[in-house]
Design an enzyme around this catalytic site. Sequence first.
Site, PDB file in Angstrom:
ATOM      1  CG  ASN A 152      -0.317  -0.454   2.472  1.00 23.22           C
ATOM      2  OD1 ASN A 152       0.229  -1.558   2.550  1.00 23.22           O
ATOM      3  ND2 ASN A 152      -0.339   0.387   3.482  1.00 23.22           N
TER       4      ASN A 152
ATOM      5  CB  CYS B 242       4.140  13.893  14.054  1.00 25.64           C
ATOM      6  SG  CYS B 242       4.913  14.870  15.324  1.00 25.64           S
TER       7      CYS B 242
HETATM    8  C1  LIG Z   1      -6.456  -0.942   3.274  1.00 34.03           C
HETATM    9  C2  LIG Z   1      -5.697  -2.205   3.372  1.00 34.03           C
HETATM   10  C3  LIG Z   1      -6.110  -3.231   4.236  1.00 34.03           C
HETATM   11  C4  LIG Z   1      -7.285  -3.090   5.162  1.00 34.03           C
HETATM   12  O1  LIG Z   1      -8.509  -3.023   4.467  1.00 34.03           O
HETATM   13  P1  LIG Z   1      -9.793  -2.436   5.257  1.00 34.03           P
HETATM   14  O2  LIG Z   1     -10.926  -2.702   4.320  1.00 34.03           O
HETATM   15  O3  LIG Z   1      -9.532  -0.974   5.426  1.00 34.03           O
HETATM   16  O4  LIG Z   1      -9.905  -3.176   6.526  1.00 34.03           O
HETATM   17  C5  LIG Z   1      -5.375  -4.393   4.248  1.00 34.03           C
HETATM   18  N1  LIG Z   1      -4.308  -4.545   3.473  1.00 34.03           N
HETATM   19  C6  LIG Z   1      -3.872  -3.590   2.631  1.00 34.03           C
HETATM   20  C7  LIG Z   1      -2.675  -3.840   1.785  1.00 34.03           C
HETATM   21  C8  LIG Z   1      -4.550  -2.382   2.562  1.00 34.03           C
HETATM   22  O5  LIG Z   1      -4.109  -1.432   1.742  1.00 34.03           O
END
Ligand SMILES: *Cc1c(COP(=O)(O)O)cnc(C)c1O
Length: 403
Positions: A152, A326
């Site tokens: 992410n 932060c």
């Molecule tokens: C956003 C995200 C999650 C969590 O998903 P939610 O629907 O917000 O619980 C898990 N893994 C990755 C890589 C993400 O980007």
Amino acid sequence: MSAKTVYFDNNATTAVAPEVLEAMLPFLRDQYGNPSSMYSFAGRSQEAVARAREQTAGLIGASPEEILFTSCGTESDSTAILSALRARPEKKHFITTRVEHPAVLSLGQYLEKQGYTVSFLAVDGKGRLSLDDLAAAITKDTALVSVMFANNETGNIYPVEAIGKLCRERDVLFHVDAVQAVGKIPIDLQALPIDYLALSGHKLHAPKGVGALYVRRGAPFRPFLRGGHQERGRRAGTEAVPNIVALGAACALAAEHTSDENTRVRALRDKLQERLLAEIPEAIINGDPEQRLPNTMNISFKYVEGEAILLMLDQFGICASSGSACTSGSLEPSHVLRAMGVPFTYAHGSLRLSLSRYNTQEEVDFVTATLPKIITRLREISPYKHLADDASPGDGAACACQA
Ligand SMILES: *Cc1c(COP(=O)(O)O)cnc(C)c1O
């Protein structure tokens, strides 16, 4: 102050697509039947859930019976990991990586406290995993490996096919957190040796509060939520019909747009990156430049602080993310950048820009015109300029975002 929001934070969450909103509205207004009820009014909800299951399966090359709907990506990750471990109770070793989302990373840390041995695989400077390290980490006691499809923060894409093959050879179950990958790159689970795969609605233009978990036919499964017989006994709780319909519609749309993500969105991201690197000295791209999501760019600017960049971007209506938080007066770079060993003076000035198919060339031009001025201004007032690359926060850097 700009009135318009320029949204470059699509890895945090996405706008609900207009078509998705249209598809779910009837199920919020008139079609409120419980899919488990016997009358034909409820039958329409049941049919809508079945159709959404086909659409979701269709996007990732799965069969509808292999999809169960959940409340979010985090629930899908937890369900898969805890299920696999319960299905192999004699094995007490779990392997994952240092760059996972907290949905997997914190669960790993929790499992350690519960008596599991957990291996958190290291990555190199570009955030890449070593297959040799993974092969060496697998033991007779290993129950499960969990590796994300795409990161992410950096957008790095991991070699899940090769990892899956290794797991198969060693009789280890394999879970993939594909929350960032689904809808952005093609995924064909018929061709991939993956046992479980998590996805989330709000990362692909469906609303928040819905996710899905793929469980390969024949893979062991132990329910996380027990209760009614919904989802064929695999996930109890009355189906969130409007959200599920929305997820199905978003998956169908994503299937149409995957090539667009990989051409138009990629071209916008590449143009943005090229121009920022050309205009801003002492800037570096974090992550793997080749194996990377088409929409994501993680860039670091030496001598500035990520949260300060965000505050100044916000004054222009530009939404983005930083790799440092932060907290309690000290600056902590993200666990992903730390795992990659990004030097202190760069790690603190990291910025993630993540695009979607709704972004335009005009928006890219606006960010390209705005960001260099912000960085110049921040460098003029930076407390870091005198610090060496390997300095740590204790060496006297103030927390700029406290001011
Ligand atoms: C956003 C995200 C999650 C969590 O998903 P939610 O629907 O917000 O619980 C898990 N893994 C990755 C890589 C993400 O980007």
